[in-house]
Design an enzyme around this catalytic site. Structure first.
Site, PDB file in Angstrom:
ATOM      1  N   GLN A 121      -8.225 -61.932  11.953  1.00  0.00           N
ATOM      2  CA  GLN A 121      -7.945 -63.312  11.563  1.00  0.00           C
ATOM      3  C   GLN A 121      -6.704 -63.813  12.293  1.00  0.00           C
ATOM      4  O   GLN A 121      -6.791 -64.269  13.423  1.00  0.00           O
ATOM      5  CB  GLN A 121      -7.809 -63.422  10.045  1.00  0.00           C
ATOM      6  CG  GLN A 121      -9.122 -63.214   9.336  1.00  0.00           C
ATOM      7  CD  GLN A 121      -8.985 -63.326   7.832  1.00  0.00           C
ATOM      8  OE1 GLN A 121      -7.899 -63.339   7.263  1.00  0.00           O
ATOM      9  NE2 GLN A 121     -10.116 -63.388   7.148  1.00  0.00           N
ATOM     10  N   CYS A 122      -5.572 -63.737  11.643  1.00  0.00           N
ATOM     11  CA  CYS A 122      -4.356 -64.347  12.201  1.00  0.00           C
ATOM     12  C   CYS A 122      -3.906 -63.693  13.504  1.00  0.00           C
ATOM     13  O   CYS A 122      -3.465 -64.382  14.422  1.00  0.00           O
ATOM     14  CB  CYS A 122      -3.254 -64.328  11.155  1.00  0.00           C
ATOM     15  SG  CYS A 122      -3.731 -65.276   9.685  1.00  0.00           S
ATOM     16  N   CYS A 123      -4.039 -62.384  13.617  1.00  0.00           N
ATOM     17  CA  CYS A 123      -3.600 -61.708  14.844  1.00  0.00           C
ATOM     18  C   CYS A 123      -4.500 -62.073  16.017  1.00  0.00           C
ATOM     19  O   CYS A 123      -4.025 -62.506  17.073  1.00  0.00           O
ATOM     20  CB  CYS A 123      -3.555 -60.198  14.638  1.00  0.00           C
ATOM     21  SG  CYS A 123      -2.348 -59.658  13.408  1.00  0.00           S
TER      22      CYS A 123
END
Length: 193
Positions: A121-123
């Protein structure tokens, strides 16, 4: 003489919010994630790189990412230094809802090293956006983690380990990022790298 491009370590969402999801945290695909992030932070500080602490916030939701509940803070194992950059995002990637790009450019950063929580997701999303913005990207998969995802009826579940391998394969094969290990990244000794 050619100057080495300045590097920033982006520590994404290594925050207490995730530990409040005790079942997910207990089932993390990479129990060594915080240890590996610590090694990357130490090396970045030694090399004079920029360290950026990114947290995720969902104001008004009442959940673990709502800053009013006190968990939107870097995990207690880490102690960000006063001169290190901090941004709080409200989007999946670390750029869209923050001034991170401007801060990196202001610091002369040309390369970002990505680690943190929620590999896919965020990475991963931050890595893709960073690449699109023209930064050279290194993705340290063994300094990220996630947990299994149940896709819903008829789709089954995907293990955290498989998600991490998939992210690594996609980012590397599509040239969004160079995939490195914590050991490879911490062996780098050039100033600013």
């Amino acid at each position: 003489m050619t100057q080495t491009p300045r590097t920033a370590l982006l520590v994404i969402d290594a925050q207490e919010s995730f530990r409040q999801r005790t079942d997910d945290w207990a089932a993390t695909a990479n129990p060594r994630v915080l240890e590996n992030i610590a090694l990357l932070v130490e090396r970045a500080r030694i090399n004079g790189g920029v360290v950026v602490w990114v947290t995720h916030s969902e104001p008004g939701t009442g959940g673990v990412f709502d800053p009013d509940n006190g968990f939107v803070r870097v995990v207690s194992e880490f102690e960000p230094r006063p001169h290190e950059l901090r941004v709080t995002k409200t989007t999946v990637n670390a750029f869209a809802s923050t001034d991170l790009q401007r801060q990196l450019v202001d610091h002369g950063v040309e390369r970002v090293v990505i680690c943190g929580i929620r590999t896919e997701q965020c990475c991963e999303t931050t890595a893709r956006v960073a690449s699109d913005l023209g930064f050279a990207v290194e993705f340290v998969t063994d300094a990220t983690t996630t947990s299994a995802i149940t896709a819903g009826e008829g789709y089954g579940a995907v293990s955290g380990e498989d998600i991490m391998r998939r992210t690594e394969s996609i980012l590397g094969a599509r040239e969004f990022a160079r995939i490195v290990t914590t050991a490879e990244r911490t062996a780098v000794t050039a100033v600013g790298s």
